[in-house]
Design a protein around this motif. Structure first.
Motif, PDB file in Angstrom:
ATOM      1  N   UNK A  67      43.063  45.399  40.877  1.00 35.91           N
ATOM      2  CA  UNK A  67      43.182  43.946  40.985  1.00 35.91           C
ATOM      3  C   UNK A  67      42.498  43.413  42.240  1.00 35.91           C
ATOM      4  N   UNK A  68      42.560  44.154  43.319  1.00 32.26           N
ATOM      5  CA  UNK A  68      41.890  43.705  44.545  1.00 32.26           C
ATOM      6  C   UNK A  68      40.374  43.752  44.372  1.00 32.26           C
ATOM      7  N   UNK A  69      39.884  44.762  43.695  1.00 32.71           N
ATOM      8  CA  UNK A  69      38.441  44.826  43.429  1.00 32.71           C
ATOM      9  C   UNK A  69      37.999  43.655  42.550  1.00 32.71           C
ATOM     10  N   UNK A  70      38.780  43.335  41.533  1.00 32.02           N
ATOM     11  CA  UNK A  70      38.444  42.211  40.665  1.00 32.02           C
ATOM     12  C   UNK A  70      38.463  40.897  41.428  1.00 32.02           C
ATOM     13  N   UNK A  71      39.412  40.749  42.351  1.00 33.81           N
ATOM     14  CA  UNK A  71      39.476  39.533  43.149  1.00 33.81           C
ATOM     15  C   UNK A  71      38.261  39.400  44.061  1.00 33.81           C
TER      16      UNK A  71
END
Length: 261
Positions: free
Chosen positions: A95-99
């Protein structure tokens, strides 16, 4: 002497055929999955054939396997360990990578550019000089593993079944081990040259896929048609669509009506 100038490597007889044996067993397993009828295939089998073994996943792993084949000793063990660490980090911090990537144009293409990033990383590992590669290899292996972890969670059809992540990791380790062990066992002096050619291809593929995704413009929706005005359609709303009938009816009524003296 540089690693890539070695023209011969000695491999124990017990390990010489371990790479080809792993490759044969893996290919036989894939063929068994392909030969299954559609009624026998499960969701996991479908994922393995369509996502886990897709070209976008396999090509960077194959490039990393060649880079591992060019390495030696503790560098190989460290690269495998960092690859596994990268897979875990990619799954945990997806999720942090997608953000971080959400503002990049065309980022949703190729699973948030995980394929192009992996291809570029593997290509750079192969074209670097041997002295530089041995220190960059662990970082590149971790990045490729992280992209694999992110892509696995994005394509998981079972809604977070741990078996999918385990299978993706095993497929990655199988590709790395089969290529790496085979390269060590059957080493030839022309391997570094072929590795640089493969690396340039992977870089070109990564640039083409990533550049095309970023440069592509999102589709523009056509504006809705304007509402019809009263002058165009409202004034004639009660008129009959067959004006000829009205004219004939008027003539017949006028003919039947007696004329006034």
């Amino acid at each position: 002497m540089s690693l890539e100038n070695d023209t011969e490597r000695t491999t124990p007889g017990a390990l010489r055929w371990s790479g080809p044996l792993l490759a044969f067993l893996g290919i036989a397993s894939i063929c068994a999955l392909i030969l299954e009828t559609r009624s026998e295939r499960t969701v996991t089998t479908w994922w393995i054939l369509n996502s886990g073994l897709s070209a976008e996943r396999v090509m960077p792993l194959a490039g990393l396997g060649v880079a591992i084949a060019l390495a030696r000793g503790r560098h190989v063990a460290v690269a495998l360990a960092t690859f596994l660490l990268g897979v875990v980090l990619g799954i945990a911090f997806r999720d942090r990578y997608l953000a971080i990537m959400v503002d990049v144009p065309g980022v949703t293409t190729h699973l948030f550019l995980t394929g192009p990033v992996s291809a570029l990383t593997a290509g750079l590992l192969l074209i670097l000089p041997a002295r530089v590669r041995r220190w960059i290899l662990p970082v590149g292996a971790m990045l490729i593993g992280a992209m694999l972890g992110v892509a696995t969670t994005l394509t998981d059809p079972t809604l977070h079944d741990p078996a999918i992540s385990m299978i993706a990791t095993l497929i990655g380790l199988w590709i790395l081990a089969a290529i790496g062990l085979s390269g060590h066992a059957f080493w030839h002096g022309w391997f570094p040259i072929a590795a640089r050619i493969l690396g340039s291809w992977l870089i070109a593929i990564g640039l083409l896929l990533g550049g095309a995704a970023i440069a592509s413009k999102p589709p523009v929706l056509a504006p809705p048609p304007p509402p019809a005005s009263l002058t165009e359609g409202g004034a004639n709303r009660f008129e009959t669509p067959f004006p000829g009938i009205n004219r004939q009816g008027d003539r017949s009524r006028n003919a039947a009506r007696p004329s006034l003296p």
